[in-house]
Motif scaffolding. Structure first.
Motif, mmCIF file in Angstrom:
data_model
loop_
_atom_site.group_PDB
_atom_site.id
_atom_site.type_symbol
_atom_site.label_atom_id
_atom_site.label_comp_id
_atom_site.label_asym_id
_atom_site.label_seq_id
_atom_site.Cartn_x
_atom_site.Cartn_y
_atom_site.Cartn_z
ATOM 1 N N TYR A 154 127.111 -56.428 26.223
ATOM 2 C CA TYR A 154 127.961 -56.219 27.024
ATOM 3 C C TYR A 154 128.045 -56.562 28.462
ATOM 4 N N SER A 155 126.667 -56.227 28.747
ATOM 5 C CA SER A 155 126.313 -56.595 30.414
ATOM 6 C C SER A 155 126.414 -58.208 30.410
ATOM 7 N N LYS A 156 125.898 -58.959 29.432
ATOM 8 C CA LYS A 156 126.141 -60.401 29.473
ATOM 9 C C LYS A 156 127.451 -60.966 29.610
ATOM 10 N N SER A 157 128.350 -60.260 28.936
ATOM 11 C CA SER A 157 129.632 -60.587 28.837
ATOM 12 C C SER A 157 130.540 -60.318 30.101
ATOM 13 N N GLU A 158 130.117 -59.090 30.653
ATOM 14 C CA GLU A 158 130.754 -58.672 31.954
ATOM 15 C C GLU A 158 130.340 -59.523 32.897
ATOM 16 N N ASP A 159 129.064 -59.917 33.153
ATOM 17 C CA ASP A 159 128.714 -60.824 33.982
ATOM 18 C C ASP A 159 129.351 -62.172 33.976
ATOM 19 N N ALA A 160 129.463 -62.535 32.816
ATOM 20 C CA ALA A 160 130.186 -63.869 32.706
ATOM 21 C C ALA A 160 131.456 -63.783 33.129
ATOM 22 N N VAL A 161 132.364 -62.625 32.639
ATOM 23 C CA VAL A 161 133.633 -62.637 33.436
ATOM 24 C C VAL A 161 133.986 -62.299 34.497
ATOM 25 N N ARG A 162 133.079 -61.309 35.017
ATOM 26 C CA ARG A 162 133.449 -60.742 36.451
ATOM 27 C C ARG A 162 132.518 -61.188 37.389
#
Length: 520
Positions: A154-162
């Motif tokens: 989740y942290s990786k995906s959130e960093d990628a998007v936000r």
């Protein structure tokens, strides 16, 4: 005048400008001329000239068969390599982990089959029950790591998007996110901006699902959480791919800005891919462990009930199925190492450590410098003088032989391809890709009995016939000759000259009786 002489005159006229250059100054001074030795143009002494490039008869362009990151390059351009030598390695930790799990399953299935064939003892039942307890404990350990693993994804995906894509949008977390640059394709702009809104929704929903995990969460709860997490990441990856289209259709940005956006998007995609890979690996680890448990349960059930021939056959089928899975993964692991199929020299390494290689992408090229050829091209009008097996000279003094004459004209060069094998590649100092000139011994003309093949520019044509020029006492004198067939830039001379003569070439703009001076 015969058709042959007309053809010769037409070709000879092309060189008139060269003759003016040879003539020197005014008509009062001696014209300077060049002499050629007739003996060099006997039927066995004439040549066809071409040019081409050096190639290896044995070479391999090795391409990736998987999508993986390059982890190590073991050679450099110019290195000698042996057959089966490892040249390039891809990251394979995930494959090895899966192989280890599936191999463990196979070992368990084979062990079960062996026990079934031996028969059942009381101590065997106790051992199997202990194995089942350990396997269940192992599955519990895998599940216990699931919350941390999914939180990291989740942290990786959130960093990628936000974070990574923050510069791409304004109003990122609002109901109307807008791209910060213009896009020429309206549908792409709508899709990307809608996708950004959706990505936030997916992340928010994912965070809520993760926060719902408690100490009482069951394995079924974790399975559902993994399935949902995969769906969230899949949406985000699709959104990032569509964002790539927006960069492709951008307008008004400088190249530097475009490169910056692409670099940032590449980082975001890497994070999303990493999240997807870790979730998939966890799911596979759970599935593999469940197979192990099911296998042990089946084994225990069989032991407790006793084994029939049909049961043993069924277990044999399970062993075969597990073996096929192991072999499939071994094949995948083998694809993570690029090996040379030949002994040779590394010619090129397009791959770079850290780069993501796609299936079919060129990784490394190997050539065998012990077997070289020249792919040359000769004029279509000269190809009738070339035959397979003819001697050839490559460059200044490298020996070779004609191996193949193409049956048709190359559409790109408008010439005919002639392959020349290098006789001694080891001492030739030729390099693959090098451009070289080729001189090929012309074959004899059948039937006419002609003694010489002179260059067309050495023959003068007039209404009285054909002749060549000799230099006698500083003056031009003509020698009548009888011509035969025209072959490319050469013409057959049937009579009128002898091997001990030296004649003028070219003869354009020259006249009998002119005073001349011979170039040395």
């Amino acid at each position: 005048m015969s058709l042959l002489l007309v053809a010769v005159v037409a070709v000879a006229a092309v060189g008139s400008r060269l003759a003016v250059q040879n003539s020197g100054g005014s008509s009062d001074s001696a014209k300077r001329v060049n002499l050629i030795a007739v003996k060099d143009y006997g039927k066995s002494g004439s040549f066809v000239f071409g040019d081409g490039s050096v190639e290896s008869l044995e070479q391999a362009e090795l391409r990736s068969q998987i999508s993986a990151q390059v982890s190590k390059i073991n050679v450099s351009v110019g290195d000698k390599v042996s057959k089966d030598q490892a040249l390039v390695n891809f990251q394979n930790a995930d494959f090895l982990a899966q192989l280890g799990q599936v191999q463990a399953g196979l070992d368990a299935q084979e062990s079960r089959l062996a026990e079934m064939r031996k028969g059942v003892r009381a101590e065997d039942l106790n051992i199997t029950k202990t194995e089942l307890d350990k396997a269940n404990q192992g599955l519990g350990n895998i599940y216990s790591n699931t919350p941390n693993l999914l939180s990291d994804a989740y942290s990786k995906s959130e960093d990628a998007v936000r974070k990574q894509l923050d510069q791409f949008f304004t109003n990122d977390e609002e109901l109307n996110p807008q791209l910060t640059f213009l896009v020429s394709d309206a549908q792409t702009k709508i899709d990307v901006e809608t996708g950004r809104l959706g990505a936030s929704a997916e992340l928010n929903k994912w965070r809520v699902e993760l926060s719902a995990v408690t100490s009482t969460s069951t394995q079924s709860d974790f399975d559902k959480l993994i399935t949902n997490s995969k769906a969230h990441v899949a949406f985000i990856k699709s959104f990032l791919d569509r964002t790539s289209d927006a960069i492709r259709y951008e307008t008004g940005l400088s190249q530097t800005a475009v490169d910056g956006f692409r670099l940032t998007l590449g980082v975001a995609k890497g994070e999303a891919n990493g999240a997807a890979t870790s979730i998939s690996a966890q799911e596979q680890a759970i599935s593999a462990q469940k197979l192990v448990i099911q296998g042990i349960k089946n084994q225990l059930q069989l032991k407790e009930a006793g084994y029939t021939s049909d049961q043993i056959a069924s277990q044999e089928a399970l062993v075969q199925q597990s073996l096929e899975s192991v072999n499939a993964l071994r094949a995948q692991v083998a694809k993570t190492v690029i090996r040379s199929p030949i002994d040779g020299v590394v010619a090129a390494i397009p791959a770079r450590v850290g780069e993501l290689s796609s299936p079919g992408q060129l990784v490394v090229s190997v050539v065998n410098k012990d077997w070289l050829k020249v792919k040359s091209f000769v004029s279509a009008s000269d190809v009738s003088l070339v035959e397979e097996g003819a001697d050839a000279v490559i460059g200044d003094n490298i020996a070779g032989k004609v191996n193949r004459v193409a049956p048709s004209i190359d559409p790109g060069t408008k010439k005919v391809q002639v392959d020349v094998i290098v006789s001694d590649p080891k001492t030739s100092n030729l390099v693959v890709g090098q451009n070289v000139a080729v001189k090929i011994a012309a074959k004899q003309i059948a039937g006419s009995g002609a003694s010489f093949l002179l260059p067309l520019q050495a023959v003068k044509i007039s209404s009285d016939g054909a002749f060549v020029y000799l230099v006698e006492n500083g003056m031009l004198s003509e020698r009548p000759v009888q011509l035969g067939a025209v072959n490319g830039e050469f013409v057959e001379v049937k009579s009128g000259i002898s091997a001990d003569m030296s004649i003028v070439s070219p003869v354009y703009e020259l006249k009998t009786g002119e005073k001349v001076s011979v170039n040395q």
